[in-house]
Design an enzyme around this catalytic site. Structure first.
Site, PDB file in Angstrom:
ATOM      1  CD  GLU A 183      -3.053  -1.103   2.013  1.00 19.25           C
ATOM      2  OE1 GLU A 183      -2.749  -0.518   3.309  1.00 19.25           O
ATOM      3  OE2 GLU A 183      -4.215  -1.807   2.076  1.00 19.25           O
ATOM      4  CD  GLU A 376      -4.066  -6.175   2.550  1.00 20.28           C
ATOM      5  OE1 GLU A 376      -4.748  -5.332   3.126  1.00 20.28           O
ATOM      6  OE2 GLU A 376      -2.789  -5.706   2.629  1.00 20.28           O
TER       7      GLU A 376
HETATM    8  P1  P53 Z   1      -7.165  -3.324   9.100  1.00 18.79           P
HETATM    9  C1  P53 Z   1      -6.670   1.288   5.830  1.00 18.79           C
HETATM   10  C2  P53 Z   1      -7.493   1.533   4.873  1.00 18.79           C
HETATM   11  C3  P53 Z   1      -7.319   0.492   3.622  1.00 18.79           C
HETATM   12  C4  P53 Z   1      -6.188  -0.461   4.046  1.00 18.79           C
HETATM   13  O1  P53 Z   1      -7.026  -3.015   7.832  1.00 18.79           O
HETATM   14  C5  P53 Z   1      -5.656  -0.541   4.888  1.00 18.79           C
HETATM   15  C6  P53 Z   1      -5.996   0.423   5.953  1.00 18.79           C
HETATM   16  C7  P53 Z   1      -5.156   0.053   7.369  1.00 18.79           C
HETATM   17  O2  P53 Z   1      -5.963   0.076   8.327  1.00 18.79           O
HETATM   18  O3  P53 Z   1      -4.533  -1.499   5.328  1.00 18.79           O
HETATM   19  C8  P53 Z   1      -4.705  -2.700   4.770  1.00 18.79           C
HETATM   20  O4  P53 Z   1      -6.292  -4.216   9.699  1.00 18.79           O
HETATM   21  C9  P53 Z   1      -3.185  -3.440   5.141  1.00 18.79           C
HETATM   22  C10 P53 Z   1      -3.370  -4.300   6.034  1.00 18.79           C
HETATM   23  C11 P53 Z   1      -4.376  -4.330   7.042  1.00 18.79           C
HETATM   24  C12 P53 Z   1      -5.738  -4.355   6.150  1.00 18.79           C
HETATM   25  O5  P53 Z   1      -5.758  -3.449   5.108  1.00 18.79           O
HETATM   26  O6  P53 Z   1      -7.020  -1.919   9.916  1.00 18.79           O
HETATM   27  O7  P53 Z   1      -2.601  -3.737   4.037  1.00 18.79           O
HETATM   28  O8  P53 Z   1      -2.048  -4.440   6.650  1.00 18.79           O
HETATM   29  O9  P53 Z   1      -4.517  -5.181   8.232  1.00 18.79           O
HETATM   30  C13 P53 Z   1      -6.898  -4.423   7.242  1.00 18.79           C
HETATM   31  O10 P53 Z   1      -8.727  -3.823   9.280  1.00 18.79           O
END
Ligand code: P53
Length: 479
Positions: A183, A376
């Site tokens: 990211e 993801e």
């Molecule tokens: P969590 C925010 C918005 C989009 C992606 O997020 C993001 C985030 C960070 O919060 O991060 C990605 O754990 C990231 C992962 C993360 C996942 O989204 O806040 O690449 O490390 O865990 C989900 O629910």
């Protein structure tokens, strides 16, 4: 049962994790301290990951969830066996920089760290699982932050280059799919987490962020160059926190706002996929008096070493408005967005939009014409396990089913070239945004709570067998 057209035979189904969110063992076998270790759970987390509050060491009175996390470091054999049981074709994971170079600027790597990942990759290969490796997933050695200021410093390019040379050589033949920076656009939203940036009073933060971004972009191009030199089979991708912006209304100012917001994020991929800075970015630097130092060699590297594929995370679409009076934003997301009245939300306020995934896939494909990889996607939710640790997570199955259908439409109907799909947090892990354990994404439940209590026992949720069936049927049985 919902019947879908078949996904391509070699489609890479799997799941994704990141070192700091699952490994734990933060001080084992010579590992050094990283930014991701010193971010606590609680109300100070956001100002810290945004670089507004200083936290360079562990402090009393805070709980740091990454220290132990789900202890993947000591459970990887058991966990990878469970991924294999679901039929994973690929497993996306990241390397902790500080296991390989504990401080970041050493000339010799830490053998124990190298050996650990070698074992993990061999364990994957044993089951025919292709590792997909993120070189840095939000982690930066604390020593590089304290002594050099993180990615604002050009020298970080050299330290990252050393890391890449070591891992590309050591894991040649074991790993062929690499992502340079997780990211990469997160640098704009959570600069301490994204690039080890902490801002001093009165500093021009935009200037620092874009200079650091330039260093990461050059480092990414250099990594691509070296990866191809070491092994021509290597495939290197960039990684974007994606999610199309919709205009809040049909008013042209809203459309313009959406376009601008999209560009803030696509800027990075424009450079990594096309090989040069887009005019709108150069003009922004000019109009905002941002003096970004770039050498001719940098520009040549960017031009000659563009990525082989584009990967991205997708959780939600976003909404932008050009009207300053419209400011009711969604909660709980680093990407604050205007609320979309047509969409439901998760328990954390992330809005659910499967069609948005199809739209995002098509937009990125149209923009770059390079193969795509969804690395993801998933639903963070509160799970209530029974005495055996079983969770009836139909809400998660529903979320994933609709997103898989959208992805299928993008491939079969729209002709998007998509290599694979890895769901986020295939095993429960620590949330990056909030530091919570109770925000769970997994097919596998892990007995651990927000305060670090629990046996760490792994158990299968209902979605475990569901995903296994999805993969076995090549995505035709989403029942
Ligand atoms: P969590 C925010 C918005 C989009 C992606 O997020 C993001 C985030 C960070 O919060 O991060 C990605 O754990 C990231 C992962 C993360 C996942 O989204 O806040 O690449 O490390 O865990 C989900 O629910």
């Amino acid at each position: 049962m919902t019947k879908q057209a078949k996904f391509p035979k070699d489609f890479l189904w799997g799941g994704a994790t990141a070192a700091n969110q699952c490994e734990g063992a933060y001080d084992v076998d010579g590992r050094g301290l990283a930014n991701v270790d010193v971010v606590p759970i609680g109300e100070d987390r956001f100002p810290i990951i945004a670089g507004q509050k200083k936290m360079f060491d562990f402090k009393d009175g805070y709980f740091y969830p990454a220290k132990e996390s789900i202890d993947f470091y000591h459970h990887y054999k058991e966990d990878i066996a469970l991924f294999a049981e679901m039929g994973f074709k690929t497993y996306r994971m990241s390397i902790a920089w500080t296991r390989i170079f504990p401080k970041g600027d050493e000339s010799q790597p830490n053998e124990a760290g190298l050996a650990f990942y070698e074992d993990v990759f061999k364990e994957c290969r044993k089951y025919g699982i292709e590792p997909l490796v993120t070189i840095t997933h939000f982690d930066c050695p604390m020593h590089l932050i304290k002594e050099y200021g993180g990615w604002r410093n050009r020298q970080l390019i050299t330290f990252y280059e050393n890391l890449c040379r070591v891992i590309f050589n050591r894991y040649k033949g074991l790993v062929t799919y690499w992502l340079t920076f997780n990211e990469i656009n997160m640098i704009l939203h959570a600069p301490f987490m994204g690039a080890g940036l902490y801002f001093e009073d009165g500093e021009n933060q935009e200037q620092v962020k874009y200079q650091a971004a330039h260093h990461e972009l050059v480092a990414s191009a250099l990594a691509t160059k070296i990866a191809h030199e070491v092994d021509p089979n290597n495939k290197v991708g960039c990684m974007l926190a994606a999610g199309q912006y919709y205009p809040n209304t049909a008013h042209p100012v809203d459309y313009w706002a959406a376009m601008q917001s999209d560009r803030d994020n696509y800027f990075f991929i424009d450079v990594q996929a096309r090989g040069y800075y887009p005019n709108y970015a150069l003009k922004k630097f000019e109009h905002e008096n941002l003096n970004i130092v770039m050498t001719q060699e940098d520009l040549a590297l960017l031009k000659e070493h563009t990525v082989d594929f584009i990967s991205f995370s997708y959780y939600s679409s976003r909404v932008a408005s050009g009207d300053p009076k419209v400011n009711e934003t969604t909660q709980g997301n680093i990407f604050a967005s205007i609320k979309n009245p047509y969409l439901d939300s998760s328990e954390w306020g992330w809005q659910i939009d499967p069609l948005g995934l199809r739209i995002t896939l098509n937009t990125i494909w149209d923009r770059y014409q390079k193969p795509l990889f969804i690395v993801e996607n998933g639903l963070g939710a509160i799970d209530i396990p029974d005495a055996e640790g079983y969770v009836e997570d139909d809400y998660r199955i529903d979320y994933l089913r609709e997103h898989i259908k959208a992805m299928n439409d993008a491939i079969i109907i729209d002709g998007v070239d998509l290599w694979g799909y890895t769901t986020w947090g295939c095993i429960d892990l620590v949330s990056a945004g909030t530091g919570e354990m109770k925000k769970r994404y997994g097919f596998i439940y892990v007995d651990r709570d927000n305060d670090g209590h629990g046996t760490l026992k792994r158990s299968k949720k209902k979605s475990f067998d569901w995903y296994k069936k999805v993969i076995a049927s090549q995505g035709t049985d989403l029942g």
